[in-house]
Design a protein around this motif. Structure first.
Motif, short mmCIF file in Angstrom:
data_model
loop_
_atom_site.label_atom_id
_atom_site.label_comp_id
_atom_site.label_asym_id
_atom_site.label_seq_id
_atom_site.Cartn_x
_atom_site.Cartn_y
_atom_site.Cartn_z
N MET A 145 0.62 -1.30 -0.02
CA MET A 145 -0.01 -0.04 0.04
C MET A 145 0.86 1.26 -0.03
N TYR A 146 1.90 1.12 0.75
CA TYR A 146 2.79 2.49 1.01
C TYR A 146 3.61 2.49 -0.65
N ALA A 147 3.82 1.49 -1.03
CA ALA A 147 4.30 1.63 -2.44
C ALA A 147 3.63 2.55 -3.38
N THR A 148 2.31 2.27 -3.49
CA THR A 148 1.34 2.85 -4.24
C THR A 148 0.71 4.22 -3.56
N ARG A 149 1.28 4.97 -2.75
CA ARG A 149 0.44 5.78 -1.84
C ARG A 149 0.20 6.91 -2.67
N GLU A 150 1.09 7.20 -3.72
CA GLU A 150 0.83 8.44 -4.70
C GLU A 150 -0.26 8.15 -5.35
N GLN A 151 -1.02 7.10 -5.57
CA GLN A 151 -2.15 6.92 -6.28
C GLN A 151 -3.39 6.64 -5.49
N TRP A 152 -3.41 6.92 -4.24
CA TRP A 152 -4.51 6.75 -3.32
C TRP A 152 -4.81 7.61 -2.04
N VAL A 153 -3.63 7.86 -1.52
CA VAL A 153 -3.54 8.95 -0.21
C VAL A 153 -3.63 10.47 -0.64
N PRO A 154 -4.95 10.77 -0.29
CA PRO A 154 -5.36 12.34 -0.80
C PRO A 154 -4.24 13.20 -0.69
N VAL A 155 -3.23 13.44 0.37
CA VAL A 155 -2.48 14.63 0.19
C VAL A 155 -1.39 14.43 -0.89
N TYR A 156 -1.21 13.29 -1.75
CA TYR A 156 -0.35 13.46 -2.77
C TYR A 156 -1.07 13.77 -4.01
N MET A 157 -2.46 13.91 -4.00
CA MET A 157 -3.34 14.38 -5.14
C MET A 157 -3.93 15.58 -5.22
N ARG A 158 -3.61 16.32 -4.33
CA ARG A 158 -4.49 17.66 -4.15
C ARG A 158 -4.04 18.73 -5.19
N ASN A 159 -3.29 18.52 -6.07
CA ASN A 159 -2.77 19.30 -7.00
C ASN A 159 -3.70 19.17 -8.20
N THR A 160 -4.61 18.20 -8.29
CA THR A 160 -5.21 17.66 -9.34
C THR A 160 -6.94 17.81 -9.12
N PHE A 161 -7.65 18.29 -10.03
CA PHE A 161 -8.97 18.30 -9.94
C PHE A 161 -9.86 17.14 -9.87
N PHE A 162 -10.43 16.52 -8.75
CA PHE A 162 -11.13 15.23 -8.72
C PHE A 162 -12.73 15.54 -8.45
N GLY A 163 -13.11 17.01 -8.20
CA GLY A 163 -14.66 17.33 -8.29
C GLY A 163 -15.11 16.72 -7.03
N GLN A 164 -14.41 16.31 -6.01
CA GLN A 164 -14.90 15.82 -4.74
C GLN A 164 -14.94 16.95 -3.50
N LEU A 165 -16.23 17.23 -2.97
CA LEU A 165 -16.28 18.05 -2.17
C LEU A 165 -15.71 17.87 -0.48
N SER A 166 -15.31 16.67 -0.18
CA SER A 166 -14.94 16.58 0.95
C SER A 166 -13.30 16.69 0.69
N GLY A 167 -12.49 17.35 1.72
CA GLY A 167 -11.19 17.36 1.43
C GLY A 167 -10.28 16.48 1.74
N ASN A 168 -10.80 15.27 1.99
CA ASN A 168 -10.14 14.07 2.17
C ASN A 168 -10.10 13.17 0.97
N GLY A 169 -10.70 13.36 -0.05
CA GLY A 169 -10.85 12.67 -1.18
C GLY A 169 -11.77 11.45 -0.97
N GLY A 170 -12.67 11.29 -0.06
CA GLY A 170 -13.84 10.52 -0.09
C GLY A 170 -13.67 9.23 -0.93
N GLY A 171 -14.82 8.41 -0.96
CA GLY A 171 -14.66 7.35 -1.99
C GLY A 171 -15.53 7.53 -2.82
N LEU A 172 -16.29 6.66 -3.68
CA LEU A 172 -16.92 6.41 -4.87
C LEU A 172 -18.35 6.99 -4.38
N ASN A 173 -18.95 7.93 -5.29
CA ASN A 173 -20.39 8.23 -5.16
C ASN A 173 -21.12 7.62 -6.39
N SER A 174 -21.31 6.30 -6.25
CA SER A 174 -21.78 5.69 -7.42
C SER A 174 -23.05 5.95 -7.72
#
Length: 513
Positions: free
Chosen positions: A215-244
């Motif tokens: 999990m740590y090896a792929t942290r840049e693809q799922w931990v929110p702090v690594y992805m805040r420079n990209t727009f994901f359209g999610q209203l929660s700051g922690n990058g939540g999950g799927l809103n299916s």
């Protein structure tokens, strides 16, 4: 899940789905479906079936900047291999971009699916971001078709599966689960996450745990702090999950015989929810909490839900003062922190010449809504209204106007000025008709006028399509005249009656498209 579990498409169980898709393609201009031929049994019908109605294509033109490829059927072991492409609309609700039945889970099948989906959407603009399941075949296929798109794993699925696999740790240490989630969601900087992660592993003797190492090896693809420079359209700051889009509609108990019915139920339900949100935004006045001109401006620009999110950030500026720390050049730096929490402050760089500010929290980059830290600096610098570059159209009341597909396709017109593309024609007519909906919802008198106009238009359209005289009676497609459906109710509240008018007119409009 093995790729053979849902291999063949043939058989009577699936035939009604194919019959439905064929019928929709005939009845609804702009509806499309495609079948990928199977490698082992061509006559079976194929390895993947994809379809999208014209509304999916319109949705993508407005909200296709952030996309989720939802393959929950794999992790939750659904009976039907049903997947969807979805996004978030201007009310923060899920919107659909297309669906698929995936009977072959090879990389080549996912590659075909991504290519087919993007072609159906018009291929004009690739999404900024894409959320996918952590699966090698999906990841490789997505990377080939969308190389410039930021790909991210679904954090919610990762956390859920991890805590299930570490259930023995949670049983021995009841606080582990909450602490683990706080490490992922609570970190505001990369250094903070790294520090908390290592501390967590050491305290619970998990340093050598192979699952956590991967999990740590792929942290840049799922931990929110690594992805805040990209727009994901999610209203929660922690990058939540799927809103299916299909939560509660397509589940582990859904069978192939039920899939069409559940698909249509989901479409109807979310259409209703968007109508409600549209009506509430248009017909209610937000309660302002400050005398700020910026708050009033935002109330008039944003949908109700987005305004409430903005308002929350604006009010928080009262408890987050901005302190100047560097004024040596064209860009002034501020430290913004909540009273008593200086150690958790953020740095804001402000350029007065361009009226631009960037914050270390990167909330605007991630969600498209300006953060309390930048707003605090705006207060300090007497910036009274939101600069235009901080207003994303996709969050505004006017989000469903224009659009990438419309703009691209309207460049190609036939001599009389009518757009050639069926998608463009669909969008133009829909936007024009929705004006009747908005105006007609204001009173019973205007409602009746609007309904009469729509039903008269329906008669003329029906006459042209069937070759009948223009005076031939017409209905809304259900065999009933909708005009009497809403009466002048003395007891009903004005807002309920108003929404009833709005909804009924919108349904009438929807019948034409």
């Amino acid at each position: 899940m093995s790729g053979s579990r849902h291999r063949a498409l043939g058989g009577g169980v699936q035939q009604h789905v194919l019959d439905y898709l064929k019928r929709m393609q005939v009845e609804r201009p702009g509806f499309s479906y495609e079948i990928q031929k199977g490698h082992e049994n061509e006559s079976s019908g194929g390895g993947v079936v994809f379809w999208a109605d014209p509304v999916c294509k319109i949705n993508y033109s407005f909200f296709g900047d952030a996309v989720t490829f939802d393959t929950a059927y794999r992790t939750h072991r659904f009976k039907v291999p049903f997947a969807s492409f979805a996004g978030i609309n201007h009310h923060g609700q899920p919107v659909l971009f297309g669906c698929a039945l995936i009977f072959d889970e090879s990389e080549s099948s996912f590659l075909w699916l991504f290519q087919t989906w993007l072609r159906a959407m018009g291929s004009f603009t690739h999404p900024v971001s894409l959320i996918i399941e952590p699966d090698r075949s999906i990841e490789l296929a997505a990377a080939q078709v969308l190389p410039q798109t930021r790909h991210r794993y679904c954090k919610q699925e990762i956390l859920q599966q991890t805590l299930e696999k570490l259930s023995d740790v949670s049983q021995s240490h009841p606080g582990f689960g909450a602490e683990f989630k706080q490490c992922i969601d609570g970190a505001e900087t990369i250094n903070e996450f790294e520090s908390h992660w290592q501390s967590l592993l050491q305290r619970y003797y998990l340093v050598d745990n192979q699952l956590l190492q991967s999990m740590y090896a792929t942290r840049e693809q799922w931990v929110p702090v690594y992805m805040r420079n990209t727009f994901f359209g999610q209203l929660s700051g922690n990058g939540g999950g799927l809103n299916s889009f299909f939560d509660g509609f397509v589940t582990a108990s859904t069978t192939m015989q039920m899939i069409v019915k559940q698909y249509e139920k989901a479409l109807a339900s979310w259409n209703e929810e968007e109508l409600k949100a549209d009506h509430e935004t248009t017909n209610t006045t937000p309660s302002l909490k400050t005398p700020s001109p910026m708050e009033r401006q935002a109330a008039n620009l944003y949908t109700k839900r987005i305004f409430m999110k903005f308002q929350e950030e604006l009010v928080e500026t009262l408890a987050n003062p901005a302190t100047k720390v560097d004024d040596s050049g064209d860009v002034v730096r501020y430290r913004v922190a909540k009273f008593g929490e200086d150690h958790r402050g953020h740095t804001v760089s402000f350029c007065s010449f361009e009226n631009k500010a960037t914050c270390s929290c990167q909330m605007f980059e991630f969600s498209g809504i300006i953060c309390r830290h930048v707003l605090a600096v705006f207060r300090a610098k007497n910036v009274l209204t939101l600069p235009s570059h901080y207003i994303l159209k996709r969050w505004t009341r006017d989000a469903r106007t224009g659009g990438a597909i419309l703009e691209e396709e309207c460049g190609s017109e036939i001599p009389n000025g009518t757009p050639e593309s069926s998608t463009s024609k669909y969008n133009n007519l829909r936007q024009e008709a929705i004006k009747y909906v908005e105006e007609g919802a204001k009173s019973i008198h205007v409602y009746k006028v609007a309904m009469n106009a729509l039903q008269e238009a329906a008669k003329k359209i029906s006459a042209v399509n069937s070759g009948l005289p223009s005076g031939t009676p017409s209905t809304n497609g259900s065999g009933q005249d909708l005009l009497p459906a809403i009466g002048e109710s003395e007891s009903a509240s004005q807002s309920v009656v108003s929404f009833s008018y709005y909804r009924t007119l919108a349904i009438e409009v929807h019948c034409y498209f």
